[in-house]
Design a protein around this motif. Structure first.
Motif, PDB file in Angstrom:
ATOM      1  N   GLU A 249      31.733  45.635  43.849  1.00 38.09           N
ATOM      2  CA  GLU A 249      32.982  44.907  44.038  1.00 38.09           C
ATOM      3  C   GLU A 249      33.320  44.818  45.527  1.00 38.09           C
ATOM      4  O   GLU A 249      33.197  45.798  46.262  1.00 38.09           O
ATOM      5  CB  GLU A 249      34.137  45.604  43.309  1.00 38.09           C
ATOM      6  N   ILE A 251      36.050  44.899  48.132  1.00 39.19           N
ATOM      7  CA  ILE A 251      37.399  45.456  48.151  1.00 39.19           C
ATOM      8  C   ILE A 251      38.261  44.766  49.206  1.00 39.19           C
ATOM      9  O   ILE A 251      39.311  44.203  48.902  1.00 39.19           O
ATOM     10  CB  ILE A 251      37.373  46.975  48.396  1.00 39.19           C
ATOM     11  N   SER A 252      37.802  44.780  50.445  1.00 40.07           N
ATOM     12  CA  SER A 252      38.605  44.166  51.505  1.00 40.07           C
ATOM     13  C   SER A 252      37.771  43.988  52.766  1.00 40.07           C
ATOM     14  O   SER A 252      36.696  44.585  52.919  1.00 40.07           O
ATOM     15  CB  SER A 252      39.832  45.031  51.825  1.00 40.07           C
ATOM     16  N   THR A 275      35.019  46.865  53.235  1.00 33.28           N
ATOM     17  CA  THR A 275      34.986  47.903  52.193  1.00 33.28           C
ATOM     18  C   THR A 275      34.415  47.343  50.905  1.00 33.28           C
ATOM     19  O   THR A 275      34.838  46.288  50.420  1.00 33.28           O
ATOM     20  CB  THR A 275      36.390  48.477  51.930  1.00 33.28           C
ATOM     21  N   ARG A 277      32.718  48.631  46.927  1.00 32.18           N
ATOM     22  CA  ARG A 277      32.581  49.717  45.946  1.00 32.18           C
ATOM     23  C   ARG A 277      31.530  49.321  44.918  1.00 32.18           C
ATOM     24  O   ARG A 277      31.622  48.262  44.303  1.00 32.18           O
ATOM     25  CB  ARG A 277      33.914  50.006  45.244  1.00 32.18           C
ATOM     26  N   SER A 346      34.872  53.837  47.116  1.00 32.14           N
ATOM     27  CA  SER A 346      34.912  52.766  48.104  1.00 32.14           C
ATOM     28  C   SER A 346      34.162  53.202  49.363  1.00 32.14           C
ATOM     29  O   SER A 346      34.399  54.289  49.889  1.00 32.14           O
ATOM     30  CB  SER A 346      36.363  52.421  48.444  1.00 32.14           C
TER      31      SER A 346
END
Length: 375
Positions: A249, A251-252, A275, A277, A346
């Motif tokens: 995923e 994240i940011s 970031t 994960r 993360s």
């Protein structure tokens, strides 16, 4: 990516008694003698009380792969362990008790479930294990219709079995019914590892792990429980599985802003965090692609003024170390992707950006970088 700039944005594509009696008047002595020797209460140790009663049960999945399997996910669409909370799955237990008596009987029927093949004596929590890596487990629980943990009559069980209400069965009659069995994975097992080898996490319940016992009375007696003995001869086998897929995923990502500089400034450096994960043990790569499509980490910031055709070159690097390599989207070599392995948490990676000089028309310059995550 920007300079003097608004913030550029990184985006992603991305389980019997004998009653003591008094002598009665002669007229009813025969009846009294009969009562003395008739068994008032009997119960099963192997599913059959003499020739008086027989109970059977089977499991049918409501959700999942069907049959007697309660499955979290399927082979083609596994669950995402990163979600933290996985939807429950359910099955129906269908049961039937058949009386062979010529009088009405009262029966209490119990459904005993222990910890299954992975941990028979452990039922809180129960464990799903991977067949090729039995040390790797997922925690789950089985629940009765009232929401309490499903247990057994075994001495070491810390939870009770499901017990039916009194079943009143007429002469040579039958009684059937259904019970809902619910399986839930415990929340927040993000660090558990998925496997892409087609083998699910699994717990098998058969024999004494999923067995029936019952207590049958007649002549108006009401059994208070099912007795304490049960056997593998009367089983309602089922399996709980979990198909877990590798997942990553985005994240940011921070915007990278060089700020405001005079024309002719040189060797500008700035950085931001990206970031990601991914599920535990999942290899992944992260590629960066500027809007010009360059695969080696070289981009150009364009002016926000349509009349200004100047472009400011920049390079992306894997961290702020002086000797950090360029970060692009090539599988290897110059400007290669970043390679890493997920651990369920993360993970933050530093993106560094460099501008050699700003000898360009004053104004605001921007670029957009795409994050390409593959696993």
């Amino acid at each position: 990516m920007q300079i003097n700039i608004k913030r550029g944005r990184l985006k992603t594509n991305l389980a019997g008694f004998i009653q003591t009696s008094r002598l009665l008047p002669k007229t009813i002595f025969a009846a009294a003698l009969w009562l003395m020797f008739a068994p008032v209460q009997t119960w099963a140790h192997n599913g059959e009380v003499g020739n008086y009663m027989k109970c059977t049960a089977s499991v049918s999945s409501i959700s999942g792969t069907g049959g007697n399997v309660l499955s979290f996910g399927t082979p083609t669409q596994g669950i995402n362990l990163l979600e933290g909370q996985i939807p429950e799955v359910q099955a129906t237990i269908n049961y039937e008790c058949k009386s062979f008596l010529k009088s009405t009987t009262h029966t209490r029927l119990c459904f005993n479930i222990d910890g299954g093949n992975n941990s028979p004596s452990q039922n809180n929590p129960r464990l799903l294990a991977h067949p090729k890596r039995p040390a790797n487990t997922l925690q789950f629980q089985l629940y009765k219709p009232d929401g309490t943990i499903w247990g057994s009559n075994a001495p070491n069980s810390n939870a009770k079995p499901y017990m039916t209400e009194k079943l009143v069965i007429g002469p040579d009659g039958t009684k059937s019914g259904q019970i809902t069995l619910t399986a839930k994975l415990l929340n927040h097992q993000e660090t558990a590892a998925p496997y892409a080898d087609g083998n699910p996490y699994e717990a098998i319940f058969n024999g004494v792990s999923a067995s029936l016992n019952w207590n049958t009375t007649y002549w108006g007696q009401n059994p208070a429980d099912c007795g304490t003995y049960y056997s593998s001869s009367d089983s309602f086998p089922f399996t709980v599985q979990a198909h877990a897929s590798p997942v990553c995923e985005f994240i940011s990502a921070d915007d990278i802003d060089f700020g405001t500089h005079t024309a002719g400034s040189t060797n500008l450096k700035q950085s931001g965090n990206l970031t990601v994960r991914c599920t535990n043990g999942t290899p992944y790569t992260v590629g960066l692609i500027p809007s010009n499509g360059n695969q080696e980490g070289g981009g150009e910031m364009k002016s926000t003024n349509p009349a200004n055709t100047d472009k400011i070159p920049y390079r992306l690097k894997k961290g702020t170390n002086t000797y950090a390599h360029y970060w692009g989207n090539n599988p290897s070599g110059s400007g290669s992707v970043l390679k890493s392995t997920g651990d369920g948490s993360s993970q933050t990676h530093i993106i560094a950006a460099e501008v050699k000089n700003t000898d360009y028309t004053p104004g605001e310059y921007k670029d957009k970088v795409t994050v390409d995550i593959r696993y």
